[in-house]
Motif scaffolding. Structure first.
Motif, PDB file in Angstrom:
ATOM      1  N   ARG A  71       0.833  -1.210   0.000  1.00  0.00           N
ATOM      2  CA  ARG A  71       0.000   0.000   0.000  1.00  0.00           C
ATOM      3  C   ARG A  71       0.867   1.259   0.000  1.00  0.00           C
ATOM      4  O   ARG A  71       0.569   2.232  -0.679  1.00  0.00           O
ATOM      5  CB  ARG A  71      -0.968  -0.005   1.191  1.00  0.00           C
ATOM      6  CG  ARG A  71      -2.296  -0.715   0.826  1.00  0.00           C
ATOM      7  CD  ARG A  71      -3.345  -0.558   1.911  1.00  0.00           C
ATOM      8  NE  ARG A  71      -3.025  -1.379   3.069  1.00  0.00           N
ATOM      9  CZ  ARG A  71      -2.880  -0.905   4.294  1.00  0.00           C
ATOM     10  NH1 ARG A  71      -2.998   0.387   4.535  1.00  0.00           N
ATOM     11  NH2 ARG A  71      -2.590  -1.728   5.284  1.00  0.00           N
ATOM     12  N   LEU A  72       1.976   1.198   0.740  1.00  0.00           N
ATOM     13  CA  LEU A  72       2.891   2.346   0.728  1.00  0.00           C
ATOM     14  C   LEU A  72       3.463   2.564  -0.674  1.00  0.00           C
ATOM     15  O   LEU A  72       3.589   3.702  -1.138  1.00  0.00           O
ATOM     16  CB  LEU A  72       4.036   2.130   1.723  1.00  0.00           C
ATOM     17  CG  LEU A  72       3.814   2.568   3.169  1.00  0.00           C
ATOM     18  CD1 LEU A  72       5.086   2.324   3.974  1.00  0.00           C
ATOM     19  CD2 LEU A  72       3.437   4.049   3.255  1.00  0.00           C
ATOM     20  N   ASP A 101       0.955   4.172  -2.799  1.00  0.00           N
ATOM     21  CA  ASP A 101       0.887   5.596  -2.474  1.00  0.00           C
ATOM     22  C   ASP A 101       2.036   6.365  -3.116  1.00  0.00           C
ATOM     23  O   ASP A 101       1.859   7.485  -3.588  1.00  0.00           O
ATOM     24  CB  ASP A 101       0.918   5.803  -0.946  1.00  0.00           C
ATOM     25  CG  ASP A 101      -0.396   5.381  -0.292  1.00  0.00           C
ATOM     26  OD1 ASP A 101      -1.370   5.139  -1.051  1.00  0.00           O
ATOM     27  OD2 ASP A 101      -0.448   5.283   0.948  1.00  0.00           O
ATOM     28  N   MET A 102       3.201   5.743  -3.117  1.00  0.00           N
ATOM     29  CA  MET A 102       4.357   6.395  -3.735  1.00  0.00           C
ATOM     30  C   MET A 102       4.140   6.593  -5.230  1.00  0.00           C
ATOM     31  O   MET A 102       4.395   7.658  -5.778  1.00  0.00           O
ATOM     32  CB  MET A 102       5.621   5.550  -3.522  1.00  0.00           C
ATOM     33  CG  MET A 102       6.377   5.868  -2.247  1.00  0.00           C
ATOM     34  SD  MET A 102       7.637   4.617  -1.908  1.00  0.00           S
ATOM     35  CE  MET A 102       8.657   4.736  -3.367  1.00  0.00           C
ATOM     36  N   ARG A 145       1.028  10.104  -3.579  1.00  0.00           N
ATOM     37  CA  ARG A 145       0.442  10.471  -2.280  1.00  0.00           C
ATOM     38  C   ARG A 145       1.507  10.534  -1.187  1.00  0.00           C
ATOM     39  O   ARG A 145       1.303  11.128  -0.147  1.00  0.00           O
ATOM     40  CB  ARG A 145      -0.651   9.463  -1.896  1.00  0.00           C
ATOM     41  CG  ARG A 145      -1.949   9.637  -2.695  1.00  0.00           C
ATOM     42  CD  ARG A 145      -3.084   8.838  -2.074  1.00  0.00           C
ATOM     43  NE  ARG A 145      -2.879   7.403  -2.168  1.00  0.00           N
ATOM     44  CZ  ARG A 145      -3.353   6.652  -3.167  1.00  0.00           C
ATOM     45  NH1 ARG A 145      -4.064   7.194  -4.138  1.00  0.00           N
ATOM     46  NH2 ARG A 145      -3.125   5.352  -3.191  1.00  0.00           N
ATOM     47  N   THR A 146       2.641   9.854  -1.413  1.00  0.00           N
ATOM     48  CA  THR A 146       3.753   9.958  -0.474  1.00  0.00           C
ATOM     49  C   THR A 146       5.051   9.855  -1.264  1.00  0.00           C
ATOM     50  O   THR A 146       5.025   9.713  -2.493  1.00  0.00           O
ATOM     51  CB  THR A 146       3.671   8.871   0.629  1.00  0.00           C
ATOM     52  OG1 THR A 146       4.664   9.147   1.615  1.00  0.00           O
ATOM     53  CG2 THR A 146       3.920   7.475   0.074  1.00  0.00           C
ATOM     54  N   ASN A 147       6.178   9.970  -0.583  1.00  0.00           N
ATOM     55  CA  ASN A 147       7.472   9.819  -1.265  1.00  0.00           C
ATOM     56  C   ASN A 147       8.328   8.857  -0.441  1.00  0.00           C
ATOM     57  O   ASN A 147       7.980   8.555   0.715  1.00  0.00           O
ATOM     58  CB  ASN A 147       8.134  11.195  -1.444  1.00  0.00           C
ATOM     59  CG  ASN A 147       8.318  11.892  -0.111  1.00  0.00           C
ATOM     60  OD1 ASN A 147       8.918  11.329   0.798  1.00  0.00           O
ATOM     61  ND2 ASN A 147       7.789  13.101   0.022  1.00  0.00           N
ATOM     62  N   HIS A 166      11.022   9.068   1.176  1.00  0.00           N
ATOM     63  CA  HIS A 166      11.496   9.584   2.451  1.00  0.00           C
ATOM     64  C   HIS A 166      10.385   9.537   3.513  1.00  0.00           C
ATOM     65  O   HIS A 166      10.590   9.038   4.621  1.00  0.00           O
ATOM     66  CB  HIS A 166      11.987  11.026   2.255  1.00  0.00           C
ATOM     67  CG  HIS A 166      12.659  11.598   3.455  1.00  0.00           C
ATOM     68  ND1 HIS A 166      14.004  11.461   3.694  1.00  0.00           N
ATOM     69  CD2 HIS A 166      12.153  12.274   4.507  1.00  0.00           C
ATOM     70  CE1 HIS A 166      14.302  12.039   4.832  1.00  0.00           C
ATOM     71  NE2 HIS A 166      13.193  12.544   5.352  1.00  0.00           N
ATOM     72  N   ARG A 167       9.198  10.026   3.129  1.00  0.00           N
ATOM     73  CA  ARG A 167       8.096  10.055   4.087  1.00  0.00           C
ATOM     74  C   ARG A 167       7.640   8.638   4.435  1.00  0.00           C
ATOM     75  O   ARG A 167       7.337   8.326   5.587  1.00  0.00           O
ATOM     76  CB  ARG A 167       6.927  10.870   3.501  1.00  0.00           C
ATOM     77  CG  ARG A 167       6.244  11.700   4.571  1.00  0.00           C
ATOM     78  CD  ARG A 167       5.285  12.688   3.961  1.00  0.00           C
ATOM     79  NE  ARG A 167       3.991  12.061   3.755  1.00  0.00           N
ATOM     80  CZ  ARG A 167       3.037  12.595   2.984  1.00  0.00           C
ATOM     81  NH1 ARG A 167       3.238  13.716   2.352  1.00  0.00           N
ATOM     82  NH2 ARG A 167       1.884  11.978   2.859  1.00  0.00           N
ATOM     83  N   ALA A 168       7.618   7.784   3.425  1.00  0.00           N
ATOM     84  CA  ALA A 168       7.204   6.394   3.662  1.00  0.00           C
ATOM     85  C   ALA A 168       8.184   5.698   4.607  1.00  0.00           C
ATOM     86  O   ALA A 168       7.789   4.955   5.509  1.00  0.00           O
ATOM     87  CB  ALA A 168       7.117   5.644   2.336  1.00  0.00           C
ATOM     88  N   GLU A 188       7.603   6.783   8.083  1.00  0.00           N
ATOM     89  CA  GLU A 188       6.417   6.131   8.628  1.00  0.00           C
ATOM     90  C   GLU A 188       6.776   4.734   9.150  1.00  0.00           C
ATOM     91  O   GLU A 188       6.375   4.335  10.247  1.00  0.00           O
ATOM     92  CB  GLU A 188       5.340   6.042   7.544  1.00  0.00           C
ATOM     93  CG  GLU A 188       4.007   5.555   8.101  1.00  0.00           C
ATOM     94  CD  GLU A 188       2.914   5.529   7.044  1.00  0.00           C
ATOM     95  OE1 GLU A 188       2.848   6.465   6.217  1.00  0.00           O
ATOM     96  OE2 GLU A 188       2.135   4.547   7.043  1.00  0.00           O
TER      97      GLU A 188
END
Ligand SMILES: Nc1nc2c(ncn2[C@@H]2O[C@H](COP(=O)(O)OP(=O)(O)O)[C@@H](O)[C@H]2O)c(=O)[nH]1
Ligand SMILES: [Mg+2]
Length: 322
Positions: free
Chosen positions: A287-288, A291-292, A296-298, A300-302, A305
Motif C-alpha cells: 500500500r505504501l 501511495d508512492m 500520495r507519499t514519497n 522519504h516520508r514512507a 512512517e
C-alpha cells in the motif's frame, strides 16, 4: 540462560547448540547471548580468506596443530557464503581438520545463514563471542573470498591472512580494494608449485608502491606448503608479530572498537529488516508503494512512517529487556 551457563563452563554441545540457534536466528539465541557478552574480549581472532581450493582449511589444520603445541585452545569457524544459498554446510573444511576432532581443546564449527547475506557477518561475530566466552585463546575464521561479506568478516578479525597460490597470479589484480587494504599477512601456499617466488616478488613490488607511514604495519609475506606442513612456524610467527604490533600501537583496541561498531550496525539493520519482513506479511508495504507511485507519499516520508512504527513496536516490549 541455561545454554550460556553451560558454554561458560566449556560445554561443547551447548556451544554447538547455541551457534545453531544463532544461525537460525532463533529468539532464544538473543536471550542466551546476554549471558555470553560479559565474558568476551579475550580471544585473539585470526581471519583466513582466499579463493576456494587455495588451501585455507589445510593451513588452518596446521595452525591448529601448532597452537595446540603451545598449549593454546583453538576455535575454528568455517564460513562459506555460497552455502547460505543452498543451506548446506561445508563438508570439506571439517574433513581437512578431522585429526583435531577428538581434541577437547579444539572446537570447529561451520556456519551458514539462511537469512539475508548481511546476517552472516553478525552471526559470525556472535559465534566468535561464543567461542571467546568458552575460553578459546585463538579463533580462526575461514571464509571464501567473495565481496562484501568477506570484507565484513575480515573486519571482525584482529589479524587477517589472505591465502594465494602460484597458479592464481592474476588474483592480486582482481582482489577487491577493501580486502587488499585489510590484509596483514599474505600467505603464498602451494609453494611446491612453480611460480611461488615470482608471485612473492610481484607482491613485494606492489606493497612497496603503497605509501605507508613509518609507524604503519608492513604486511608480511609467508611461503607455505600446507599439505607438507611446511612454513607453519613462519606463518604463526608472522601472526604473533602482527599481534605484538597491534598491542604496542594501540591498534588492537581500535580494531575491537571497529568490530563492536559493526555489530551494533548489523543489529540495528537486523531490527529494521525483521520488522519490514513482519509488516510485509500484510499488504502494508504494497500500500505504501501504491501511495508512492500515485504521488500520495514519497520514499522519504514512507520510510519515516516505517521507522516510526518500528520505534513504537520496539517500545512495546518487542525486543527490550536487555
Ligand atoms: N600441491 C599442494 N596442494 C595443496 C597444498 N595445500 C593444500 N593443497 C591441496 O589443495 C586442495 C584444497 O585445499 P583446502 O585446504 O580444502 O582449500 P580451501 O578451499 O582454501 O579450504 C586440497 O586438495 C589440498 O590437499 C600445498 O601446499 N601444495
Ligand atoms: Mg576450506
Amino acid at each position: 540462560m541455561r545454554l550460556a551457563n553451560k558454554v561458560l563452563a566449556g560445554d561443547v554441545q551447548a556451544a554447538a547448540r547455541l551457534i545453531s540457534q544463532i544461525e537460525d536466528e532463533a529468539p532464544n539465541a538473543l536471550e542466551e547471548m546476554k549471558g555470553i557478552y560479559p565474558h568476551t574480549g579475550r580471544a585473539y581472532v585470526v581471519g583466513v580468506t582466499g579463493s576456494p581450493g587455495a588451501g585455507k582449511s589445510t593451513l588452518a589444520d596446521n595452525l591448529i596443530g601448532l597452537f595446540r603445541k603451545k598449549n593454546m585452545s583453538v576455535g575454528v569457524i568455517a564460513i562459506d557464503p555460497t552455502s547460505a544459498l543452498t543451506g548446506g554446510a561445508i563438508l570439506g573444511d571439517r574433513v581437512r581438520m578431522q585429526r583435531h576432532s577428538t581434541d577437547r581443546e579444539v572446537f570447529i564449527r561451520s556456519l551458514a545463514t539462511r537469512g539475508w547475506v548481511g546476517g552472516l557477518a553478525k552471526a559470525t561475530i556472535s559465534a566468535i563471542h561464543v567461542m571467546d566466552a568458552m575460553g578459546k585463546d585463538v579463533i580462526l575464521v575461514e571464509t571464501v573470498g567473495s565481496g562484501q561479506i568477506e570484507i565484513d568478516i575480515v573486519k571482525a578479525a584482529d589479524t587477517t591472512l589472505v591465502v594465494l597460490t602460484p597458479a592464481a597470479g592474476d588474483e592480486i589484480q582482481m582482489m577487491k580494494a577493501g580486502i587488499l587494504e585489510a590484509v596483514d599477512v599474505f600467505v603464498i601456499n602451494k609453494a611446491d608449485k612453480e611460480g611461488a617466488e615470482h608471485l612473492k616478488m610481484n607482491l613485494e613490488v606492489m606493497l612497496m608502491m603503497k605509501d605507508r607511514r613509518p609507524d604503519e604495519w608492513q604486511p608480511g609475506i609467508v611461503l607455505t606448503e600446507a599439505i607438507h606442513d611446511k612454513g607453519t612456524e613462519e606463518l604463526a610467527e608472522a601472526i604473533f608479530r602482527h599481534r605484538e604490533f597491534l598491542v604496542a600501537s594501540g591498534e588492537l583496541q581500535k580494531r575491537q572498537r571497529e568490530r563492536a561498531k559493526l555489530e551494533l550496525l548489523e543489529t540495528v539493520e537486523g531490527f529494521v529488516k525483521d520488522f519490514i519482513h513482519k509488516i510485509d506479511d500484510g499488504d502494508y508495504l504494497e500500500r505504501l508503494v501504491d501511495d508512492m507511485l500515485q504521488g500520495r507519499t514519497n520514499p522519504h516520508r514512507a520510510a519515516l512512517e516505517i521507522t516510526n512504527r518500528l520505534a513504537s513496536d520496539l517500545g512495546q516490549g518487542g525486543k527490550d529487556g536487555f
